[in-house]
Design an enzyme around this catalytic site. Sequence first.
Site: not given
Length: 247
Positions: A154, A61, A39, A88, A189
């Site tokens: 998206y 990255d 991450d 993910n 989340t």
Amino acid sequence: MSAPTHKGKVVVITGAASGIGEATARLLVEEGAQVVLGDIDSAAREVAASLGRDALFVCTDVTDPDSVARLMTSTVEHFGHLDVLVANAGIPEAKSPIHELDLAAWQRVIDINLTGVALCNQYAILRMLQGNGGAIINMASILAHVGQANSHAYSASKAGVVNLTRSVALTYAQQGIRANCISPGYVETPLLSRLPQSLLAAIVARQPIGRLGQPIEIARVVSFLASSAASMITGACINADGGYTAV
């Protein structure tokens, strides 16, 4: 304590600082796996530290091929091999009508959500081909399957993830590598929690199941797809959306 479903497996999870990625890391460690959290958010370092010797943080990255290659190399150097990739990492977009498209914003979403997944697949599979195969789980979205006003980059990126996954599955089916994806619905989340309560209520009202999903519910689907119980499943997309796309 869950049964050691994944004992001896080494798993790379991107976007593991919070939400679905964090829940997946915690579940898989509980089930016996060793997990590498990739991450760009250093909060993933704290998650890894809380999981002890079975977890490693690698600042990653996903838009940078060298960074992704380093993630996979560090995984093999630290734990000896690589069995599972959970791609993910992803970001939302600032919604707007297409005639007001911000090309730089579009490109950033595509770079992280689609190209980043492709790069992670590429470098993970290079390692899996040197071993005994493996399992790829890519994270898509319900917006890969249904439209939403003013959501262009998206939706396009997540639809791309679905067909990328199918192509990867067909390419490596005879080489011991399975590739599947998950399309979560609206999941509770940190990102979703920042929305106004009125908008959250409207989202919940559209869920046939009558509530938001929980990160652990998506993590359990990941666990299944990564397990030998899913040995006949490749090229599939599992809609874990509480019935949203069935309407």
